[in-house]
Design an enzyme around this catalytic site. Structure first.
Site, PDB file in Angstrom:
ATOM      1  N   SER A  10       0.853  -1.189   0.000  1.00 21.71           N
ATOM      2  CA  SER A  10       0.000   0.000   0.000  1.00 21.71           C
ATOM      3  C   SER A  10       0.888   1.238   0.000  1.00 21.71           C
ATOM      4  O   SER A  10       1.686   1.433   0.929  1.00 21.71           O
ATOM      5  CB  SER A  10      -0.880   0.019   1.258  1.00 21.71           C
ATOM      6  OG  SER A  10      -1.363   1.341   1.454  1.00 21.71           O
ATOM      7  N   HIS A  35      -1.188  -1.201  -4.301  1.00 22.88           N
ATOM      8  CA  HIS A  35      -2.457  -0.952  -3.617  1.00 22.88           C
ATOM      9  C   HIS A  35      -2.568   0.549  -3.347  1.00 22.88           C
ATOM     10  O   HIS A  35      -1.699   1.147  -2.720  1.00 22.88           O
ATOM     11  CB  HIS A  35      -2.516  -1.752  -2.315  1.00 22.88           C
ATOM     12  CG  HIS A  35      -3.815  -1.650  -1.579  1.00 22.88           C
ATOM     13  ND1 HIS A  35      -4.943  -2.373  -1.953  1.00 22.88           N
ATOM     14  CD2 HIS A  35      -4.185  -0.916  -0.508  1.00 22.88           C
ATOM     15  CE1 HIS A  35      -5.936  -2.082  -1.122  1.00 22.88           C
ATOM     16  NE2 HIS A  35      -5.508  -1.190  -0.243  1.00 22.88           N
ATOM     17  N   ASP A  37      -4.736   3.553  -1.859  1.00 24.41           N
ATOM     18  CA  ASP A  37      -5.785   3.842  -0.876  1.00 24.41           C
ATOM     19  C   ASP A  37      -6.353   5.243  -1.055  1.00 24.41           C
ATOM     20  O   ASP A  37      -5.653   6.242  -0.883  1.00 24.41           O
ATOM     21  CB  ASP A  37      -5.209   3.715   0.540  1.00 24.41           C
ATOM     22  CG  ASP A  37      -5.043   2.262   0.957  1.00 24.41           C
ATOM     23  OD1 ASP A  37      -6.007   1.492   0.815  1.00 24.41           O
ATOM     24  OD2 ASP A  37      -3.941   1.910   1.421  1.00 24.41           O
ATOM     25  N   MET A  39      -8.964   7.954   0.291  1.00 23.83           N
ATOM     26  CA  MET A  39      -9.772   8.321   1.458  1.00 23.83           C
ATOM     27  C   MET A  39     -10.285   9.751   1.299  1.00 23.83           C
ATOM     28  O   MET A  39      -9.553  10.625   0.823  1.00 23.83           O
ATOM     29  CB  MET A  39      -8.922   8.240   2.728  1.00 23.83           C
ATOM     30  CG  MET A  39      -8.260   6.877   2.925  1.00 23.83           C
ATOM     31  SD  MET A  39      -7.396   6.818   4.492  1.00 23.83           S
ATOM     32  CE  MET A  39      -6.537   5.241   4.321  1.00 23.83           C
ATOM     33  N   HIS A  68      -8.401   1.076  -3.935  1.00 18.13           N
ATOM     34  CA  HIS A  68      -9.306   0.803  -2.816  1.00 18.13           C
ATOM     35  C   HIS A  68     -10.009   2.109  -2.452  1.00 18.13           C
ATOM     36  O   HIS A  68      -9.411   2.997  -1.850  1.00 18.13           O
ATOM     37  CB  HIS A  68      -8.461   0.253  -1.646  1.00 18.13           C
ATOM     38  CG  HIS A  68      -9.211   0.074  -0.369  1.00 18.13           C
ATOM     39  ND1 HIS A  68      -8.583  -0.171   0.835  1.00 18.13           N
ATOM     40  CD2 HIS A  68     -10.544   0.099  -0.089  1.00 18.13           C
ATOM     41  CE1 HIS A  68      -9.484  -0.273   1.791  1.00 18.13           C
ATOM     42  NE2 HIS A  68     -10.676  -0.116   1.261  1.00 18.13           N
ATOM     43  N   MET A  70     -12.219   4.356  -0.372  1.00 15.43           N
ATOM     44  CA  MET A  70     -12.857   4.567   0.931  1.00 15.43           C
ATOM     45  C   MET A  70     -13.525   5.934   0.831  1.00 15.43           C
ATOM     46  O   MET A  70     -13.080   6.927   1.430  1.00 15.43           O
ATOM     47  CB  MET A  70     -11.804   4.519   2.042  1.00 15.43           C
ATOM     48  CG  MET A  70     -11.272   3.104   2.290  1.00 15.43           C
ATOM     49  SD  MET A  70      -9.709   3.070   3.178  1.00 15.43           S
ATOM     50  CE  MET A  70      -8.579   3.227   1.797  1.00 15.43           C
ATOM     51  N   MET A 139     -11.089  -6.193   5.191  1.00  9.80           N
ATOM     52  CA  MET A 139     -10.274  -5.322   6.036  1.00  9.80           C
ATOM     53  C   MET A 139      -9.991  -6.047   7.351  1.00  9.80           C
ATOM     54  O   MET A 139     -10.914  -6.562   7.995  1.00  9.80           O
ATOM     55  CB  MET A 139     -11.018  -4.015   6.340  1.00  9.80           C
ATOM     56  CG  MET A 139     -11.282  -3.109   5.147  1.00  9.80           C
ATOM     57  SD  MET A 139      -9.804  -2.642   4.250  1.00  9.80           S
ATOM     58  CE  MET A 139      -8.869  -1.757   5.511  1.00  9.80           C
ATOM     59  N   ASP A 177      -6.361  -6.761   4.023  1.00  7.15           N
ATOM     60  CA  ASP A 177      -5.754  -5.423   4.116  1.00  7.15           C
ATOM     61  C   ASP A 177      -5.762  -4.931   5.562  1.00  7.15           C
ATOM     62  O   ASP A 177      -6.826  -4.721   6.136  1.00  7.15           O
ATOM     63  CB  ASP A 177      -6.575  -4.470   3.221  1.00  7.15           C
ATOM     64  CG  ASP A 177      -6.003  -3.063   3.152  1.00  7.15           C
ATOM     65  OD1 ASP A 177      -4.938  -2.808   3.727  1.00  7.15           O
ATOM     66  OD2 ASP A 177      -6.663  -2.215   2.497  1.00  7.15           O
TER      67      ASP A 177
HETATM   68  C1  DX5 Z   1      -6.268   1.303   5.664  1.00  3.14           C
HETATM   69  C2  DX5 Z   1      -5.762   1.003   4.279  1.00  3.14           C
HETATM   70  C3  DX5 Z   1      -4.649  -0.002   4.240  1.00  3.14           C
HETATM   71  C4  DX5 Z   1      -3.440   0.370   5.014  1.00  3.14           C
HETATM   72  C5  DX5 Z   1      -2.580  -0.834   5.240  1.00  3.14           C
HETATM   73  O1  DX5 Z   1      -7.445   2.027   5.578  1.00  3.14           O
HETATM   74  O2  DX5 Z   1      -6.804   0.497   3.475  1.00  3.14           O
HETATM   75  O3  DX5 Z   1      -4.335  -0.317   2.908  1.00  3.14           O
HETATM   76  O4  DX5 Z   1      -2.692   1.360   4.411  1.00  3.14           O
HETATM   77  O5  DX5 Z   1      -1.479  -0.446   5.985  1.00  3.14           O
HETATM   78  P1  DX5 Z   1      -0.743  -1.431   6.991  1.00  3.14           P
HETATM   79  O6  DX5 Z   1      -0.228  -2.579   6.192  1.00  3.14           O
HETATM   80  O7  DX5 Z   1       0.319  -0.579   7.558  1.00  3.14           O
HETATM   81  O8  DX5 Z   1      -1.755  -1.867   8.014  1.00  3.14           O
HETATM   82 ZN    ZN Z   2      -6.416  -0.415   1.468  1.00  8.18          ZN
END
Ligand code: DX5
Ligand code: ZN
Length: 229
Positions: A10, A35, A37, A39, A68, A70, A139, A177
């Protein structure tokens, strides 16, 4: 035949001041997937990156980009990510008014599609859409931040989803994840996952070393996976 396992760092934990180089390095170090992310400070309490960053990374790497989402709402950002070069787009079902429509939209835009389940989200959302899924993402932390601790109850959920995938007869990836590290990746794989997001475990490992500095952590993750039947 041995199972195909994919490692998906990620970039949330990467150095954003040199993101293109981080992506190139982590793929050269043996990662399979990026990956990404997204947000929105609405669906989750944090704000990260959007289609513009995906578009900037696309010419830098041929790697499979796993977006991903969110975010809420979901639909209006899907075509933007498809145009920006995403290969897979996943979203949280409770963030979409019309799950079937959102999944269809992702595929119409030419991307693979998936649903994401928070630790407390029921799997009933899978009931009528298995035929439209390329991936299910579980998750193992509550979404919003990297570097959190793996929630052990997730292992039961992984087993339950693995059974549903096997029963469907379809080739649906099962991604996990949150909090995946060298010391628990084998357990996560044994429960039935085949795609492993690792943010802090990968990018945190290279802070003080040289080029291709993710080689050893990715090799260590793979060595753990090699021991899983
Ligand atoms: C959290 C993200 C993850 C996160 C994973 O909301 O979706 O992808 O960055 O990070 P680690 O591996 O550090 O838990
Ligand atoms: Zn993620």
């Amino acid at each position: 035949m041995s199972k195909t396992f994919r490692i998906a760092p990620s970039i949330l934990s990467a150095n954003f001041a040199k993101l293109g180089q981080e992506v190139t390095d982590v793929i050269a170090s043996g990662a399979d997937i990026i990956h990404f992310d997204v947000m929105d400070n609405h669906y989750v309490p944090n704000l990260t990156i959007g289609p513009l960053v995906c578009e900037s990374l696309r010419p830098v790497t041929d790697a499979f980009i796993d977006v991903h989402l969110m975010v809420k709402p979901v639909d209006r950002i899907i075509p933007d990510f498809a145009k920006a070069g995403a290969n897979m787009i996943t979203f949280h079902p409770e963030a979409s008014e019309h799950i079937d429509r959102s999944l269809a939209l992702i595929r119409e835009c030419g991307c693979k599609a998936g649903l994401v389940f928070n630790p407390g989200t029921s799997l009933h959302y899978l009931d009528h859409v298995m035929d439209k899924l390329d991936m299910i993402l579980l998750m193992s932390v509550n979404p919003g931040f990297g570097g959190q601790k793996f929630i052990p109850e997730t292992l039961n959920k992984i087993r339950a989803v693995r059974e549903r995938i096997n029963a469907s007869g379809r080739d649906i990836w099962l991604e996990v994840d949150g909090g995946v590290k060298i010391d628990n990746i084998a357990e996560v794989a044994r429960a039935g996952a085949d795609v492993f997001v690792a943010g802090s475990a990968v990018f945190g490992a290279g802070k003080d070393s040289d080029a291709h500095r993710y080689d050893s952590v990715i090799a260590a993750l793979r060595a753990e996976l090699a021991g899983v039947a």
